[in-house]
Design a protein around this motif. Structure first.
Motif, PDB file in Angstrom:
ATOM      1  N   GLN A   1      31.178  41.156  36.659  1.00  0.00           N
ATOM      2  CA  GLN A   1      29.744  41.288  36.520  1.00  0.00           C
ATOM      3  C   GLN A   1      29.368  42.746  36.775  1.00  0.00           C
TER       4      GLN A   1
ATOM      5  N   SER B   1      23.399  43.867  37.403  1.00  0.00           N
ATOM      6  CA  SER B   1      22.218  43.313  36.744  1.00  0.00           C
ATOM      7  C   SER B   1      22.501  42.758  35.348  1.00  0.00           C
ATOM      8  N   GLN B   2      23.747  42.321  35.117  1.00  0.00           N
ATOM      9  CA  GLN B   2      24.075  41.650  33.867  1.00  0.00           C
ATOM     10  C   GLN B   2      24.713  40.303  34.180  1.00  0.00           C
ATOM     11  N   GLY B   3      24.865  39.493  33.159  1.00  0.00           N
ATOM     12  CA  GLY B   3      25.570  38.229  33.343  1.00  0.00           C
ATOM     13  C   GLY B   3      27.074  38.460  33.407  1.00  0.00           C
ATOM     14  N   PRO B   4      27.796  37.548  34.035  1.00  0.00           N
ATOM     15  CA  PRO B   4      29.255  37.697  34.117  1.00  0.00           C
ATOM     16  C   PRO B   4      29.912  37.699  32.738  1.00  0.00           C
TER      17      PRO B   4
END
Lengths: 110, 115
Positions: free
Chosen positions: A38, A41-44
């Motif tokens: 990850q 501030s992003q998705g995995p």
């Protein structure tokens, strides 16, 4: 409940291999080891998964010990964009939920 | 890999109002979708699991009447945070899984701020 243990943080020099360990001593015979990362501030993002054999794809290699109680994710040539939190997860391949542990925060240093 | 989108990417709402977050699988059919919540400097916490056409299964400690989940089609799931309070401010992430493989594909997340 997370069933894995990872070091909280690691540094790696740019261009060098990053080796991220994971302990999963209570893993069951039908549970796979998954790795995600990850970026802030992003998705995995899915990286790789395996059962007992070592696996390699365009992103990384996964080395699983013979007793399957631990594994290592290898990023062969780390770049600054590989700076992220890396999560190791164990789960049956036909099971549903992923339970995330605390992960390893990898910082790639120029 | 497969692509999952979320809308909106960030939302600010007033305390006491409700907010809906959409999660879409763009190039695959997600028979199962998952919702996670992530507080600053913490890991992802699974909130609920939903199968298309079925009621969601909530994790222990997650209020099902507060976090309403609908998974009406194989490409869309929605999470509605009802009567939001400042403590609901968080990063909400969805993921989808097909029936044929073990990987979950995650959306980019939605940053909810309740004022």
């Amino acid at each position: 409940d997370a069933k894995t243990t990872q070091p909280p943080s690691m540094d790696c020099a740019e261009g060098r291999a990053a080796n991220l360990p994971c302990n999963h001593s209570t893993i069951s015979g039908n549970e796979y080891v998954y790795w995600y990362r990850q970026i802030h501030s992003q998705g995995p993002q899915y990286i790789i998964h395996g059962l007992k054999n070592n696996e390699t794809n365009e992103m990384a290699s996964l080395i699983i010990t013979e007793d399957r109680k631990s594994s290592t994710l290898i990023l062969p040539h780390a770049t600054l964009r590989d700076t992220a939190v890396y999560y190791c997860i164990v789960r049956p391949n036909t099971g549903n939920q992923f339970y995330f542990g605390t992960g390893t925060s990898l910082t790639v240093i120029p | 890999g497969a692509v999952v989108s979320q809308h909106p990417s960030r939302v600010i709402c007033k305390s006491g109002t409700s907010v809906k977050i959409e999660c879409r699988s763009l190039d695959f059919q997600a028979t199962t979708m998952f919702w996670y919540r992530q507080f600053p400097k913490q890991s992802l916490m699974l909130m609920a699991t939903s199968n298309e056409g079925s009621k969601a299964t909530y994790e222990q400690g997650v209020e099902k009447d507060k976090f309403l989940i609908n998974h009406a089609s194989l490409t869309l799931s929605t999470l509605t945070v009802t009567s939001a309070h400042p403590e609901d401010s968080s990063f909400y992430i969805c993921s989808g899984r097909t029936g044929r493989s073990g990987e979950q594909y995650f959306g980019p997340g939605t940053r909810l701020t309740v004022t």
